[in-house]
Scaffold this motif. Structure first.
Motif, PDB file in Angstrom:
ATOM      1  N   LEU D 299       0.730  -1.222   0.413  1.00  0.00           N
ATOM      2  CA  LEU D 299       0.038  -0.384   0.068  1.00  0.00           C
ATOM      3  C   LEU D 299       0.940   1.704  -0.169  1.00  0.00           C
ATOM      4  N   LYS D 300       1.574   1.216   0.634  1.00  0.00           N
ATOM      5  CA  LYS D 300       2.534   2.196   1.200  1.00  0.00           C
ATOM      6  C   LYS D 300       3.887   2.053   0.245  1.00  0.00           C
ATOM      7  N   GLN D 301       4.200   1.683  -1.003  1.00  0.00           N
ATOM      8  CA  GLN D 301       5.779   1.999  -1.599  1.00  0.00           C
ATOM      9  C   GLN D 301       5.217   2.091  -2.437  1.00  0.00           C
ATOM     10  N   ASN D 302       6.998   3.262  -2.316  1.00  0.00           N
ATOM     11  CA  ASN D 302       6.951   3.902  -3.998  1.00  0.00           C
ATOM     12  C   ASN D 302       7.603   3.825  -5.071  1.00  0.00           C
ATOM     13  N   LYS D 306       9.096  -2.371  -6.508  1.00  0.00           N
ATOM     14  CA  LYS D 306       9.037  -2.735  -5.178  1.00  0.00           C
ATOM     15  C   LYS D 306       7.185  -2.991  -5.084  1.00  0.00           C
ATOM     16  N   VAL D 307       6.703  -2.116  -5.393  1.00  0.00           N
ATOM     17  CA  VAL D 307       4.868  -2.900  -5.471  1.00  0.00           C
ATOM     18  C   VAL D 307       4.604  -3.892  -5.794  1.00  0.00           C
ATOM     19  N   ALA D 423      -6.484  -4.472  -5.325  1.00  0.00           N
ATOM     20  CA  ALA D 423      -7.028  -3.549  -6.157  1.00  0.00           C
ATOM     21  C   ALA D 423      -6.710  -2.059  -6.016  1.00  0.00           C
ATOM     22  N   PHE D 424      -7.016  -1.645  -4.577  1.00  0.00           N
ATOM     23  CA  PHE D 424      -6.218  -0.749  -4.160  1.00  0.00           C
ATOM     24  C   PHE D 424      -4.840  -0.069  -4.598  1.00  0.00           C
ATOM     25  N   LEU D 548       4.374   0.775   7.622  1.00  0.00           N
ATOM     26  CA  LEU D 548       4.266   0.116   5.839  1.00  0.00           C
ATOM     27  C   LEU D 548       5.792   0.608   5.038  1.00  0.00           C
ATOM     28  N   SER D 549       4.929   1.399   4.987  1.00  0.00           N
ATOM     29  CA  SER D 549       6.572   2.109   4.104  1.00  0.00           C
ATOM     30  C   SER D 549       8.000   1.531   4.640  1.00  0.00           C
TER      31      SER D 549
END
Lengths: 489, 462, 166, 631, 109
Positions: D299-302, D306-307, D423-424, D548-549
């Motif tokens: 959810l919090k990867q940039n 990684k996502v 999905a998010f 999370l990140s």
């Protein structure tokens, strides 16, 4: 006659080597001699059919009950083959090293080869002991004379350590001799003793022998001579020490200890195994901390040898087969590692991992070959060591000689992981990353070295893919030894 | 008997040679010829050819064991003369007398290897001892030599007293008042305290002579102080001879009661090995180290006494031969060194490779490394002990001590081969080096075919 | 108690006391003299044991020749004064204790000896006569007798070698 | 034709050898042709074999090449097994693998000749190892491939070896895999002990007669191996780090090879798992937990890769959930669909990176207009992974969720929440990357362009597959016997099916579940789309988001809990124990002897009186011993 | 006389001699103490010889004579030793002007 030739060729050419005037001639002479030995060994291998061993027997110390009897069975074949292969490899790979008094160096090397060959083919205990020491003395001189700065103390410790062990073994040998009905040192009469000696006696005899072998292998806590000696010896000698000489210990256990004293082995096998395991973990953890290439390889060798010894005490055919093939493999692999260490040391005059880096850019061939050897060292499948380690672990797991087989397998298995850690660390720090001042002008290896490493790599892969021929070679001897080990009162 | 007579006679000849000639070479040649003849007459003795047949009244008893040893002792002396006779002449002005004294000692040696009564043992040992007191002090201007001589003399006399007391008690213990070994052996039946005391006192005094702990204290000082060339002789031939006497005495006179005294020998062995080996470790002078090593070697030789079986008897012959030859060789080299400390040997291999190589072989033999005679010597001793099935602890202790011995023997090897230095060595002649090489070849041959050599001698004369 | 016994005890006590005096005398010359008395006492014992030859030889050789030699040497070295400085007291005590311990163990070892019935023949028996001894010496003991000549020879050579000035 | 199966791994091996040995002399085009051609050849051979297996009456074919190990009673032939499961995987591996190879010829074109060849040789080796893994007819041969892919991942992740961080990631991958491998190995030893064989046929034949306890042990140990290889808790951390390698490698690892090995292995061993309910539960729970946990991190990867990496971990969790609840077909189905859309996603991401030389999504945006093909294909892949019907992901995921519900409704609930997150974060990624404004530098913008055809063609092919692949597994509720995959694989799983005790779901229930999951997926999609299309998340995260990140600080935890103690212990052993104690004792003996020597020689005082005293004492002692002994 | 008496007498004299060797430091006196020990032995030998003679005289009129012969030899040897010993002591004295054994410590350890 072949086993005798295996001893005589290096022995005679070794003595002859002392009288060669120039060093280069000695170099060529010794290479020639070792190649001939290799050919003889291969000839022996081709004659051998698994059943009829190649024997030779002659009068020697008749009154003492000792004969000059040598034999090539599967076990001897594989180890003498290893010895025969190793020496040309060592000579070629260190061909560019220059030694003071080169003739003496090469002559002593050949003498140590004779001793090693003798150890592996002797079927007479006294003869075995003789060669055992004969192999030691030249190595002592080699290390002390051509080694590093602290060589004298280090090798002296090594010498006294192993000599103490072998004296204890001598006591054991003589005791067994006095117990033999026909007062003989022959292997067969030693084997006939297994039921005649009581359990308690076998117990202390076991330790007399085991300490000698444990020092040689080495097994924790008798190992401290080893890293120092490896570090201080000239690399060619280190190859002999680690590639072949440590096998003397394993060989001793397989041939002269476990089948001769099955009850003692049965009783103390667990204790010895525990030492092996502790040593494996211990050495692996220490190897992870090393900054010196030689010491790293030295400690990794302790871990690997520990596994082999452990597998011997598992007393299973599978495990024993693993040990047999692994003895050969370990020799090949570790010599490969030393070749690389030697090349690095010769070029950069350092063995400190922290001072190196980025070699893969400058010396890709070296890097690739090393990586393969290193991977073999961590027993990656389709390399030779995988076969050995797989069989050994199966043997240990399936052992009925101990009730701790699962514990042993799992704890020993941890070393598989640890070995990957330190080997990959080493590769990373030496070969990957960026170059530094020391390594920026690095050169790749010369063709002769490349060929040698390539040959080693081919052996590694060939055995890794087709291990069966070697397994066949040692099948009979494994059967007979494990059967003897399984003798119970 | 040939040897006893001949050596005494040749001793006198040597005395006169000094009077008749001032030429050192002549004296030297006379001595060597004498020794060769002595060796030959002893061989003849072994073969059964006696020059004179006199009624010995059972005082002496010649058997192969003793005569064989004589052959070895004379052979070793011959090698010793060949190597070091010129050095003997350098000790002082009385060269001829020194040779004479050595011949008298050899006379004593052949007596103690063939005695059959305690009287002859006593006389033999005195004939050995008195010339040695003098030889020890031969370098009269050297205070160390004087001191060694006086110490040796005082302690030797003291131990003679002990020995005599022991003999006296044994005499009292015999049923018929006799000094013959047979009669003493027969006295075992009573096992009276007299017998035991006598036995122990003899054990002590003989231990003194072979420098077994704790009666060894004279050895380092005397060996150190005496002129090196005589130390060599004392530490090898003489010591070995006394060992043979020791074994003959205890084998013949006390063999049946071995159970009674074995434990004492075991204790003495343990102490000897311990003190000899441990103390040698810290020595700074090679000569003194060799003195301690001779103590340690005595510990091993005593195993023969401990067991007294065939192994032991064969082994002690081999041991004395191996030990004597190697030690003579090392001392011969040592005499040529200007600096007796370990550092004095630094770099010898580079400058004098032959000498270094043979010295290495001698040292390896002393350390008992296989393929040298020293290995089989030790092997026989250990085998003899293990044969009895007892004293395992002692055997293990002994091998651990042997491992320690490697430490100090190898210090010399290290110095010669692995260290840099400019060793100061006196001139050596070619013949000197040749003899050294012969010695080392003998050692190697004995190390590979010990049995063969012993058998040859046995078969020849038995 | 007969004469023999009285003589025995007298000589024994004399020998032991004189022996102690040998050891404790400060002056070496006194030691020599006390030692001569010991020898006389022992010779007395020999006579008591009817070993006349030995008694005489003992007096002539020991008390006469050897001790005079000692005396000469001591005089020669001018050691008649109390030339011996005080030795370490503890070593002295240790020496006495060691000597005493030795005596003790001898006695302890001999204590149980069954020697009650063993008697040394006193005043009779003629083996100690010079005639008998001479016959034995030159018959049975001719070999050692001859060999002792070697001993003397070597002692002579030795004394010359050591004694003469280079 | 099945007898020629050895050709399938042989071609990549040849490719590896040629490219590896002659890497300095081959031109780039030749290298590319060899690299791709060998895989294509394998694919074609696979296809022909596949057509064989489609024929009626096809039975498992075992091709024995030679005796690998033959010791005592243990016989391990080097043999390949051709059946429906392995051929399916062959197709995925060679097919997707080929596309990735093709893609790489362009993607890696800037590399030097030598390294280019090295890259392709590694890639070939990778495929080879995976093929060995899949084809092996026993666990040992499987293990050869199993470790082989570990090795190749190591080599490829560390491909740019000058960068130490990359090397670290490579090492981490290898070592984490090794930990799992140990479990695998021990399971093998146990099997040898229990069954006397490691051949699939024999093991599975003997398994039903074996006690559940043993089977549980073996299967759990095997699962340990799977957690390593397929990046499950607790051994998952290497996979996100593996992004260090070139992007096509990530595609290969995540889609065609490596991570699916665990799924394959468990699917292969389905009999044993079905017989051991505990193991099944463990597999399901671990799978579900991983799916959920990885999704939260994603959810919090940039970092664009990684996502995707965490999404892979999460999707793999789904697959294990499927395996755990007995939906073997569903899991394999998901492997297949996942292979397509994940390969597509990675290759798409690669296309973006190739164009931008940037991986941080915060510095992207509005790529839609610069890279249309990439955009479209990426969007399709996102839809597929999010589980929007009728894209492939919907079918496979739904099958797993349905089976999960049947086993335990909680599984379903967590699964659906995970689907929501999936999905998010996928659409967060999509929207941030392709929509909104461009946030990169001007220079980057200047160079922005659509990738060459060697890159776009694989994207298009994969996009088509990602869209349509679901139709091979149409659920029962829509059409009877339309589940082609199920029918195809049924010989593999029939034994397990017959042992399965879970009740069948009613049609209505199944439809309800389907509706829920689709609804959830749509909510996630739309919410993310709206939220991020114009105002992407650019700030540093705070609070929970920060945790999370930072991936729940698991790496740090491992570091503190395991690595540091081990290192400290090793240091202690090296610096203290070895030197002071072990060596200290040895040297101590030497020193004691030296010391003893120094002291003992003081006895040699030079004083005659002292010497005599010693002698006398010696005599006294001997006599005392004598007196004592007599008593 | 009972042989015991002689034994104890001789042993006592012997031990006094030993104690003298241990306690004195004058080389000559030490040597004298050794002579004392020898004399103790001689006395005992003669006593034993007479003991054996008494026991065996009926069988062998010369029984026990060898003990006395041995004493003769001891005296011979002692005389030889004295000559050598005194020579050594004199030599020592010539070199160091002392015959104190405590100063004999150049050789040690």
């Amino acid at each position: 006659m072949i086993p005798v030739l295996l001893i005589l060729i290096p022995l005679i050419s070794g003595f002859a080597g002392f009288f060669i005037r120039n060093g280069n001639g000695a170099k060529k002479w010794s290479l020639f001699s070792s190649v001939i030995t290799l050919l003889v060994s291969i000839a022996g291998l081709s004659i051998y059919n698994g059943k009829a061993y190649l024997n030779f027997d002659a009068e020697w110390l008749t009154g003492l009950g000792s004969r000059f009897s040598v034999s090539l069975d599967g076990l001897s074949q594989i180890l003498s083959l290893l010895t025969a292969i190793s020496f040309p490899v060592i000579f070629i790979s260190t061909y560019r090293n220059e030694y003071k008094n080169a003739k003496n160096f090469y002559a002593l090397m050949l003498l140590s080869q004779a001793g090693l060959m003798g150890v592996f083919v002797a079927t007479d205990a006294l003869l075995f002991y003789f060669f055992w020491e004969l192999a030691l003395i030249p190595v002592y001189f080699l290390s002390s004379q051509w080694g590093g700065e602290k060589r004298i103390q280090a090798t002296f410790k090594f010498f006294i350590y192993t000599f103490t062990g072998s004296l204890l073994m001598l006591v054991g040998i003589i005791y067994l001799y006095t117990q033999t009905p026909n007062h003989s040192f022959s292997l067969d009469s030693f084997y006939s003793l297994h039921s005649k000696i009581t359990g308690a006696t076998q117990g202390w005899l076991f330790w007399l022998f085991f300490i000698a072998f444990a020092i040689k292998m080495p097994i924790f806590p008798f190992h401290t001579w080893q890293p120092d000696t490896y570090e201080q010896s000239p690399t060619a000698v280190t190859m002999v020490l680690s590639g072949i000489m440590v096998k003397m210990g394993l060989f001793g256990v397989i041939r002269w200890l476990a089948p001769v004293l099955p009850i003692g082995t049965w009783a103390w096998g667990d204790t010895a195994s525990a030492l092996c395991i502790i040593g494996m973990i211990y050495a692996s953890l220490i190897a992870m901390q090393q900054d010196d290439l030689k010491r790293l390889v030295a400690y990794s060798s302790i871990a690997h040898i520990g596994l082999m010894c452990l597998a011997i005490f598992a007393t299973t055919k599978i495990g024993m087969q693993g040990v047999m093939i692994q003895m050969f493999n370990h020799g090949i692999n570790i010599i490969g590692l030393w070749v690389v260490v030697n090349l690095i040391e010769r070029q950069f005059h350092t063995r400190k991992i922290s001072e190196l880096g980025g070699l893969a850019q400058k010396a890709p061939a070296l890097a690739i070959l090393l990586v393969i050897v290193a991977l073999a060292n961590v027993a990656l499948p389709l390399t030779n060591a995988f076969v050995g380690e797989f069989l050994m672990f199966s043997g240990i797991y399936n052992s009925v000689a101990t009730t701790y087989n699962v514990v042993f397998t799992v704890t020993a298995g941890v070393c598989i992981i640890l070995s990957a850690v330190y080997m990959l660390n080493m590769i990373q720090k030496v070969f990957y990353g960026n170059t530094n001042e020391l390594t920026q002008n690095a050169k790749d290896i010369y063709p002769n070295e490349k060929i040698i490493l390539a040959v080693l790599v081919i052996i590694i892969i060939a055995i890794g893919v087709f291990p069966q021929p070697i397994l066949e070679l040692t099948k009979n001897v494994v059967d007979s030894i494990v059967t003897k080990m399984n003798y119970k009162t | 008997m040939n040897a006893i007579i001949f050596s005494a006679v040749w001793g006198i000849v040597m005395m006169f040679s000094g009077v008749l000639s001032n030429n050192k070479k002549t004296i030297q040649a006379t001595a060597i010829v004498g020794l060769i003849l002595l060796f030959i007459v002893n061989l003849l003795d072994l073969g059964g050819n006696h020059f004179i047949n006199i009624d010995l009244h059972n005082m002496l008893y010649f058997e192969t064991f003793g005569l064989l040893f004589n052959a070895i002792a004379f052979g070793a002396s011959l090698l010793y003369f060949l190597l070091s006779s010129s050095d003997i002449l350098k000790v002082g002005v009385n060269g001829a007398e020194y040779f004479a004294l050595i011949f008298f000692v050899l006379c004593g040696v052949s007596i103690v290897t063939s005695f059959n009564t305690l009287l002859m043992l006593f006389l033999g040992i005195e004939i050995i001892s008195i010339p040695l007191y003098i030889l020890t002090g031969a370098d009269k201007r050297d205070l160390k030599s004087n001191e060694a001589s006086l110490k040796y003399f005082l302690m030797g006399a003291f131990s003679t007293g002990l020995m005599l007391l022991g003999i006296t008690f044994l005499y009292g213990a015999t049923a018929n008042g006799s000094f013959f070994l047979d009669d003493i052996a027969a006295a075992k039946t009573s096992l009276s305290p007299l017998y035991i005391i006598g036995l122990l006192l003899l054990l002590v005094s003989m231990s003194f002579k072979v420098s077994a702990a704790p009666f060894h204290f004279w050895t380092p000082d005397v060996y150190d102080g005496a002129p090196t060339v005589f130390t060599s002789f004392m530490a090898t031939i003489v010591k070995a001879a006394v060992f043979i006497a020791f074994i003959r005495l205890f084998g013949d006179a006390f063999g049946d009661t071995i159970q009674r005294w074995q434990i004492f020998v075991a204790i003495i062995i343990a102490a000897t090995l311990f003190i000899g080996n441990i103390t040698a470790v810290f020595q700074q002078s090679v000569k003194r180290m060799l003195a301690y090593s001779s103590i340690a070697q005595a510990g091993f030789m005593l195993f023969a006494l401990l067991t007294l079986n065939t192994f032991a008897k064969e082994g002690i012959i081999l041991y004395t031969a191996a030990y004597s030859i190697a030690t003579i060789g090392i001392f011969a080299v040592l005499i040529k060194m200007k600096d007796y400390s370990f550092e004095g040997f630094n770099g010898l291999a580079k400058h004098h490779p032959t000498i270094a190589a043979v010295t290495t072989i001698f040292l390896l033999s002393l350390a008992g490394i296989p393929l040298t005679a020293g290995f089989f010597a030790k092997y026989y001793m250990l085998a003899a002990a293990l044969q009895t099935g007892k004293f395992l602890w002692l055997v293990i202790f002994a091998v651990l001590c042997a491992a320690i011995s490697v430490y100090y023997y190898f210090r010399i090897i290290q110095a010669m081969y692995f260290k840099e230095g400019e060793p100061q060595v006196l001139e050596t002649t070619l013949s000197f080096r040749v003899v050294l090489i012969v010695l080392s070849i003998i050692i190697i041959l004995l190390g590979i075919f010990p049995q063969w050599l012993i058998n040859q001698i046995y078969y020849l004369y038995l | 108690m007969g004469t023999t016994q009285i003589l025995f005890w007298f000589l024994s006590v004399l020998a032991i006391l004189s022996a102690i005096m040998v050891v404790v005398s400060k002056n070496p010359v006194h030691s020599v003299l006390w030692l001569i008395i010991v020898f006389f006492a022992i010779s007395g014992h020999y006579i008591l044991l009817n070993a006349q030859f030995l008694a005489i030889v003992n007096l002539i050789v020991y008390a006469g020749a050897i001790m005079v030699l000692f005396l000469f040497v001591i005089m020669l070295m001018n050691l008649n004064a109390d030339a011996e400085p005080q030795k370490n007291k503890w070593l002295k005590i240790a020496g006495v204790i060691a000597g005493g311990a030795l005596l003790l163990v001898f006695v302890a070892a001999l204590k149980n000896a069954d020697l009650k019935n063993q008697i040394a023949e006193v005043n009779s028996g003629d083996i100690g006569l010079i005639h008998n001894l001479g016959i034995a010496l030159f018959n049975d003991y001719v070999i050692p007798f001859e060999i002792s000549s070697v001993l003397f020879l070597s002692a002579m050579v030795g004394a010359v070698v050591i004694g003469k000035k280079d | 034709m099945s007898k020629l199966v050895y050709l399938v791994p042989l071609f990549p091996l040849i490719g590896f050898l040629i490219n590896g040995l002659f890497r300095k002399s081959l031109s780039k085009s030749l290298t590319g042709i060899i690299g791709c051609g060998t895989i294509l050849a394998s694919f074609i051979v696979s296809l022909t074999i596949f057509s064989d297996t489609r024929k009626a009456g096809f039975d498992t074919v075992i091709v024995k090449l030679f005796d690998f190990i033959n010791v005592d009673k243990l016989q391990i032939p080097f043999s390949f097994q051709v059946d429906q499961l392995s051929i399916l995987f062959l197709l995925i591996i060679t097919g997707v693998g080929f596309l990735i190879h093709l893609y790489s010829t362009s993607y890696m074109h800037d590399e030097e000749n030598e390294h280019y060849a090295r890259y392709f040789s590694y890639l070939n080796l990778f495929v080879f190892s995976m093929l060995i893994l899949v084809l092996g007819a026993n666990y040992v041969i499987m293990f050869i491939g199993w470790e082989g892919v570990g090795l190749c991942s190591y080599l490829l992740i560390g491909y740019w070896f000058k960068n130490t961080q990359y090397d670290d990631a490579a090492k981490k991958a290898f070592i984490m895999n090794r930990i799992g491998d140990l479990g695998f190995l021990i399971a093998v030893f146990w099997m040898i002990n229990q069954f006397g064989s490691v051949n699939f046929a024999e093991v599975f034949a003997k398994a039903p007669g074996t006690s559940v306890g043993i089977l549980t042990g073996i299967t759990l140990l095997l699962f340990v191996g799977a957690t390593g290889k397929s990046a499950q808790i607790p051994l998952y951390t290497w996979l996100p780090d593996a992004m260090a390698g070139p992007t096509p490698v990530s595609a290969l690892i995540h889609a065609a090879t490596m991570v699916t090995a665990g799924i394959y292995m468990i699917a292969r061993s389905n009999v044993m798992y079905t017989l051991s309910p505990i193991s099944q539960t463990v597999v399901a729970i671990i799978g579900l937990a991983t799916a959920f946990f990885a999704a939260t991190i994603a959810l919090k990867q940039n970092d664009i890769k990684k996502v995707l990496a965490y999404s892979t971990v999460s999707q793999l969790g789904y697959m294990f959930l499927g395996l755990g609840v007995g939906a073997y077909t569903g899991a394999v189905f998901h492997v297949m669909t996942h292979a397509f859309f994940k390969a597509l996603l990675f290759l798409g991401a690669g296309s973006v990176i190739h164009a931008l030389h940037e991986q941080d999504i915060r510095k992207m945006g509005a790529l839609k207009k610069f890279m249309p093909i990439t955009h479209i294909t990426f969007l399709l892949a996102c839809l597929a992974i999010a589980g929007i019907p009728p894209f492939s992901g919907f079918f496979s995921k739904d099958e797993i969720l349905a089976a999960a519900y049947a086993r335990n409704p909680i599984y379903f609930v967590v699964g659906v929440i995970t689907a929501l997150m999936t999905a998010f974060y996928m659409f967060r990624l999509y929207a941030t990357t392709f929509l909104g404004n461009f946030r990169g530098t001007r220079e980057q913008e200047h160079h922005l362009h659509e990738s060459p055809s060697a890159i776009t063609i694989p994207l298009i092919i994969l996009a088509i597959l990602a869209v349509i692949a679901g139709f091979v597994g149409i659920p029962q509720v829509f059409a009877k016997d339309a589940h082609i995959l199920h029918n195809f694989l049924s010989p593999i799983f029939e034994k397990s099916e017959s042992l399965k005790q879970t009740p069948e779901l009613s049609n209505s229930m199944e439809l309800t579940l389907m509706a829920i999951s689709v609804a959830v997926a749509l909510i996630g999609t739309i919410y993310a789309w709206r939220k991020f299309s114009n105002n992407p998340e650019l700030d540093e995260p705070q609070g929970l988001a920060k945790i999370l990140s930072n991936k729940w600080y698991v790496d740090e935890l491992y570091e503190a809990m395991i690595l540091r103690p081990i290192n400290a212990f090793g240091k202690f052993l090296n610096d203290v124990f070895e030197k002071s104690i072990v060596d200290g004792i040895v040297n101590g003996v030497g020193r004691t002897i030296q010391y003893g020597s120094r002291q003992l020689r003081l006895l040699q005082s030079g004083q005659v009186g002292g010497y005599v005293l010693m002698m006398v004492l010696g005599i006294v002692i001997l006599f005392v011993i004598q007196i004592i002994l007599k008593k | 006389m009972p042989i015991n008496y002689y034994i104890f007498l001789a042993v006592a004299l012997f031990c006094i001699g030993v104690a003298g060797v241990l306690t004195r430091r004058n080389a000559i006196i030490i040597f004298m103490c050794v002579e004392l020990m020898l004399n103790a032995v001689n006395l005992l030998l003669v006593a034993f010889s007479k003991m054996h003679h008494l026991a065996l005289a009926k069988v062998d009129p010369n029984a026990g004579i060898n003990g006395q012969i041995f004493v003769f030899f001891i005296m011979v040897v002692a005389a030889a030793e004295v000559s050598v010993g005194l020579a050594i002591i004199v030599m020592m004295y010539r070199n160091t002007h002392s015959i104190d054994v405590n100063f004999l410590n150049r050789l040690k350890h």
